[in-house]
Every structure is written in C-alpha cells, then in structure tokens.
Design a protein around this motif. Sequence first.
Motif, PDB file in Angstrom:
ATOM      1  N   SER A   6       0.805  -1.222   0.000  1.00  0.00           N
ATOM      2  CA  SER A   6       0.000   0.000   0.000  1.00  0.00           C
ATOM      3  C   SER A   6       0.838   1.272   0.000  1.00  0.00           C
ATOM      4  CB  SER A   6      -0.927   0.014   1.209  1.00  0.00           C
ATOM      5  OG  SER A   6      -0.192   0.194   2.398  1.00  0.00           O
ATOM      6  N   GLY A   7       2.129   1.173   0.221  1.00  0.00           N
ATOM      7  CA  GLY A   7       2.962   2.369   0.248  1.00  0.00           C
ATOM      8  C   GLY A   7       3.006   2.976   1.643  1.00  0.00           C
ATOM      9  N   ASP A   8       3.113   4.305   1.707  1.00  0.00           N
ATOM     10  CA  ASP A   8       3.259   4.968   3.006  1.00  0.00           C
ATOM     11  C   ASP A   8       1.944   5.508   3.559  1.00  0.00           C
ATOM     12  OD1 ASP A   8       2.745   7.145   1.449  1.00  0.00           O
ATOM     13  OD2 ASP A   8       4.532   8.263   2.002  1.00  0.00           O
ATOM     14  N   GLY A   9       0.831   5.135   2.970  1.00  0.00           N
ATOM     15  CA  GLY A   9      -0.461   5.596   3.465  1.00  0.00           C
ATOM     16  C   GLY A   9      -0.908   6.901   2.863  1.00  0.00           C
ATOM     17  N   ALA A  10      -0.033   7.547   2.115  1.00  0.00           N
ATOM     18  CA  ALA A  10      -0.377   8.827   1.514  1.00  0.00           C
ATOM     19  C   ALA A  10      -0.744   8.676   0.048  1.00  0.00           C
ATOM     20  CB  ALA A  10       0.789   9.801   1.657  1.00  0.00           C
ATOM     21  N   GLY A  11      -0.899   7.430  -0.392  1.00  0.00           N
ATOM     22  CA  GLY A  11      -1.316   7.202  -1.767  1.00  0.00           C
ATOM     23  C   GLY A  11      -0.179   7.033  -2.745  1.00  0.00           C
ATOM     24  N   ASP A  12       1.060   6.778  -2.242  1.00  0.00           N
ATOM     25  CA  ASP A  12       2.170   6.627  -3.176  1.00  0.00           C
ATOM     26  C   ASP A  12       2.280   5.201  -3.721  1.00  0.00           C
ATOM     27  OD1 ASP A  12       3.145   5.312  -0.946  1.00  0.00           O
ATOM     28  OD2 ASP A  12       5.204   5.963  -1.285  1.00  0.00           O
ATOM     29  N   GLY A  13       1.576   4.259  -3.106  1.00  0.00           N
ATOM     30  CA  GLY A  13       1.582   2.893  -3.609  1.00  0.00           C
ATOM     31  C   GLY A  13       0.638   2.758  -4.787  1.00  0.00           C
ATOM     32  N   VAL A  45      -5.908  -2.803  -0.751  1.00  0.00           N
ATOM     33  CA  VAL A  45      -5.051  -3.967  -0.514  1.00  0.00           C
ATOM     34  C   VAL A  45      -5.752  -4.946   0.419  1.00  0.00           C
ATOM     35  CG1 VAL A  45      -2.861  -4.706   0.493  1.00  0.00           C
ATOM     36  CG2 VAL A  45      -2.931  -2.704  -0.966  1.00  0.00           C
ATOM     37  N   PHE A  46      -6.406  -4.435   1.466  1.00  0.00           N
ATOM     38  CA  PHE A  46      -7.130  -5.312   2.381  1.00  0.00           C
ATOM     39  C   PHE A  46      -8.347  -5.934   1.707  1.00  0.00           C
ATOM     40  CE2 PHE A  46      -4.637  -3.536   5.834  1.00  0.00           C
ATOM     41  CZ  PHE A  46      -4.498  -4.636   6.664  1.00  0.00           C
ATOM     42  N   PHE A  47      -9.041  -5.213   0.831  1.00  0.00           N
ATOM     43  CA  PHE A  47     -10.162  -5.784   0.090  1.00  0.00           C
ATOM     44  C   PHE A  47      -9.686  -6.909  -0.824  1.00  0.00           C
ATOM     45  CE2 PHE A  47     -12.792  -1.707   0.502  1.00  0.00           C
ATOM     46  CZ  PHE A  47     -13.612  -2.280   1.461  1.00  0.00           C
ATOM     47  N   ARG A  48      -8.543  -6.722  -1.489  1.00  0.00           N
ATOM     48  CA  ARG A  48      -7.997  -7.772  -2.349  1.00  0.00           C
ATOM     49  C   ARG A  48      -7.630  -9.010  -1.536  1.00  0.00           C
ATOM     50  NH1 ARG A  48      -3.508  -4.933  -5.695  1.00  0.00           N
ATOM     51  NH2 ARG A  48      -2.406  -6.399  -4.417  1.00  0.00           N
ATOM     52  N   GLN A  49      -7.040  -8.807  -0.363  1.00  0.00           N
ATOM     53  CA  GLN A  49      -6.678  -9.935   0.502  1.00  0.00           C
ATOM     54  C   GLN A  49      -7.932 -10.681   0.962  1.00  0.00           C
ATOM     55  OE1 GLN A  49      -3.829 -11.262   1.130  1.00  0.00           O
ATOM     56  NE2 GLN A  49      -4.391 -12.682   2.752  1.00  0.00           N
ATOM     57  N   GLU A  50      -8.970  -9.931   1.332  1.00  0.00           N
ATOM     58  CA  GLU A  50     -10.214 -10.566   1.759  1.00  0.00           C
ATOM     59  C   GLU A  50     -10.838 -11.357   0.615  1.00  0.00           C
ATOM     60  OE1 GLU A  50     -14.632  -9.503   3.536  1.00  0.00           O
ATOM     61  OE2 GLU A  50     -13.357  -7.888   2.784  1.00  0.00           O
ATOM     62  N   ALA A  51     -10.823 -10.811  -0.592  1.00  0.00           N
ATOM     63  CA  ALA A  51     -11.379 -11.513  -1.744  1.00  0.00           C
ATOM     64  C   ALA A  51     -10.594 -12.793  -2.020  1.00  0.00           C
ATOM     65  CB  ALA A  51     -11.374 -10.608  -2.970  1.00  0.00           C
ATOM     66  N   LYS A  52      -9.278 -12.737  -1.870  1.00  0.00           N
ATOM     67  CA  LYS A  52      -8.454 -13.922  -2.083  1.00  0.00           C
ATOM     68  C   LYS A  52      -8.802 -15.014  -1.064  1.00  0.00           C
ATOM     69  CE  LYS A  52      -4.207 -12.981  -2.823  1.00  0.00           C
ATOM     70  NZ  LYS A  52      -2.785 -12.614  -2.659  1.00  0.00           N
ATOM     71  N   LEU A  53      -8.973 -14.620   0.190  1.00  0.00           N
ATOM     72  CA  LEU A  53      -9.336 -15.598   1.219  1.00  0.00           C
ATOM     73  C   LEU A  53     -10.733 -16.166   0.982  1.00  0.00           C
ATOM     74  CD1 LEU A  53      -7.928 -13.811   4.388  1.00  0.00           C
ATOM     75  CD2 LEU A  53      -6.953 -15.774   3.179  1.00  0.00           C
TER      76      LEU A  53
END
Length: 106
Positions: free
Chosen positions: A32-39, A46-54
């Motif tokens: 996700s980067g540094d939380g300021a949107g640089d990722g 990122v957490f939604f993608r992880q949840e979907a994968k699970l």
Amino acid sequence: EGVIALTNATEYEQVRAAVSFHPTYQRLFDESGDGAGDGEFGLDSVFFRQEAKLNLRAFADQYSYANFYAYVRLKEQEVRNIVWIAECIAQDNKERINNYVTPSFD
C-alpha cells in the motif's frame, strides 16, 4: 505485545510498526505504500484484495458453510466494484476505472 501496541496506535506509522511482526500484514502494508497514496493501491484496496483472495479459497473445501459466507462477501465486493465504476463514469474520471478490486487465484 503487538495487540497492546496496536490498541495504543494513533498514527499510520504506529499501526504499521505494530503489525510488522506478522509477515502477511507487513506485505499488505508494503503493497500500500506509506499511506499517503504513493503505492499502486491504497491500504483499503489492498485489504479488500486480501479478503477476496481468502474468500475464493473457501470454495476449495466442500460441505462447509464457509462457501455461503464467501459467496455473499464476494457478491458484496462485486457491488462495491460496480459502484466504483459508476462513480468513475459519473465524475468523468475514466482513467481510474480499472482500479477496482479483482479477486484472483494466486
């Protein structure tokens, strides 16, 4: 120790340091980067993608109620994706339309 640090965290870097002992969460924060949107994606994506994968993994087991729960959660993600696409079209921000969460088998 990590749970106490997490409950006392008030800033992004404190949360990141509190979960750095767990490799899965460390990887999610790195993506996700540094939380300021640089990722490439924000922390929530990122957490939604992880949840979907699970949730997709839940279909590997048969004879379980987890399949029904995963199906509902994936349908909710599908609705979030449709709302995201509609908002991008309404705001004439079509270059960000492909930034929705896509569950995939990895």
